[in-house]
Design an enzyme around this catalytic site. Sequence first.
Site, PDB file in Angstrom:
ATOM      1  N   GLN A  93       0.827  -1.217   0.000  1.00 36.96           N
ATOM      2  CA  GLN A  93       0.000   0.000   0.000  1.00 36.96           C
ATOM      3  C   GLN A  93       0.860   1.265   0.000  1.00 36.96           C
ATOM      4  O   GLN A  93       0.422   2.321   0.474  1.00 36.96           O
ATOM      5  CB  GLN A  93      -0.960   0.005   1.188  1.00 36.96           C
ATOM      6  CG  GLN A  93      -2.132  -0.953   1.040  1.00 36.96           C
ATOM      7  CD  GLN A  93      -3.028  -0.651  -0.166  1.00 36.96           C
ATOM      8  OE1 GLN A  93      -2.775   0.271  -0.954  1.00 36.96           O
ATOM      9  NE2 GLN A  93      -4.084  -1.425  -0.328  1.00 36.96           N
ATOM     10  N   SER A  94       2.046   1.178  -0.566  1.00 34.90           N
ATOM     11  CA  SER A  94       2.970   2.315  -0.563  1.00 34.90           C
ATOM     12  C   SER A  94       2.444   3.513  -1.355  1.00 34.90           C
ATOM     13  O   SER A  94       2.109   3.391  -2.545  1.00 34.90           O
ATOM     14  CB  SER A  94       4.301   1.853  -1.166  1.00 34.90           C
ATOM     15  OG  SER A  94       5.086   2.957  -1.545  1.00 34.90           O
ATOM     16  N   ASN A  95       2.420   4.678  -0.696  1.00 28.95           N
ATOM     17  CA  ASN A  95       2.090   5.929  -1.403  1.00 28.95           C
ATOM     18  C   ASN A  95       3.181   6.258  -2.400  1.00 28.95           C
ATOM     19  O   ASN A  95       2.924   6.703  -3.515  1.00 28.95           O
ATOM     20  CB  ASN A  95       1.981   7.090  -0.410  1.00 28.95           C
ATOM     21  CG  ASN A  95       0.875   6.888   0.596  1.00 28.95           C
ATOM     22  OD1 ASN A  95      -0.250   6.583   0.232  1.00 28.95           O
ATOM     23  ND2 ASN A  95       1.198   7.040   1.874  1.00 28.95           N
TER      24      ASN A  95
END
Length: 351
Positions: A84-86
Amino acid sequence: MNETIQKAKALFAPVPRVQLGFFPTPFYKLERMSKELGVNLYIKRDDFTGMNLFGGNKIRKLEFLLGDAMAKGCKAVVTYGATQSNHAMETVSACRRCGLDPILYLTAVVQPDEKDVRANLLLDKVMGAEIHIVDIEPGETEDDAEARSFVMGAEHAARLTASGTPCYDVPMGGASHVGSIGFANGFVELAEQLDELGLNADYVYHATGTGGTMAGLHAGRKLVGSNAVIRSITVSPKNDAYLTKVQNLANQVLADLGSDLHVDRDADLHMDMNYYAPGYEQPNEKASEAIKMLARLEGLFVDPVYTGKALAGLIDHIRTGKVEQGSNVVFWHTGGATALFAEQQMLGDIF
Ligand SMILES: Cc1ncc(COP(=O)(O)O)c(C=O)c1O
């Protein structure tokens, strides 16, 4: 404009850069939060950097990282993060804009459900990134799996480059001296906005993860000669080596810009590890309270992984007197809103 700020701004002109975001980002006072907390609380809206709807701090770094990639003739970009890395999602977005092929190595800190893909991973897929999920194997820590992802990504980049598609390797979080230049530039931008309002900031609060933002902010603070105390709230456990890394990155940024100023680890850096527990991408009560407080007093959103924890730290520092009543405080909103739509295990109890 203040002459020091003008001189600082000029230092960035020769550095390769692509235009991705919309700057300066808005900066203004949060009237109702200020009244509630007894300080003058200002917000720097880097959730509004663009270039897509979700913004965030990575766009400042990516302008310089992809500027460097393009200057070197690269055609593909590999980068890393959690599923879920921005940072990973914003890198894909920026690559698409620049016509570069995005490749991701994502560590499954939260295991995605392939039948119910959410938030940043969903956006990565919509944008057609090449995605490699790296599971945390039995007996491995999160850090071990991440370290393995870096090796796989670097090998992938080397293979592509050898076969005629030059590939640029962006470290996790864009935390290189090239990326951190973006945040040095960000601090100069803030200094100009403060100057226009005739204000001095006593404190600047932000969330710190890979340390690239923190390094850049400190480099920028030196360039404009600011006395603001930067307090960096960690989103995962850190150690002394982390502070040394941030100091070195900041000093490399200053050197790259042709400045002989220095950031000193012990005198300048202030890190607080009291607000991330129980761990990265794991919610806690104080962050949930901070999310609700900002939403209910100001109609604005912070997220459970980064900005909610940073805001929780700031609120707690004010309530416990670590920030004196009446101080001028800047909360640097670094984005991350997509986490509000991620897996329940990241969100926790926010309503
Ligand atoms: C929303 C948000 N805030 C803060 C950070 C921390 O920035 P840095 O990795 O530069 O320390 C990140 C990094 O991923 C982020 O996504």
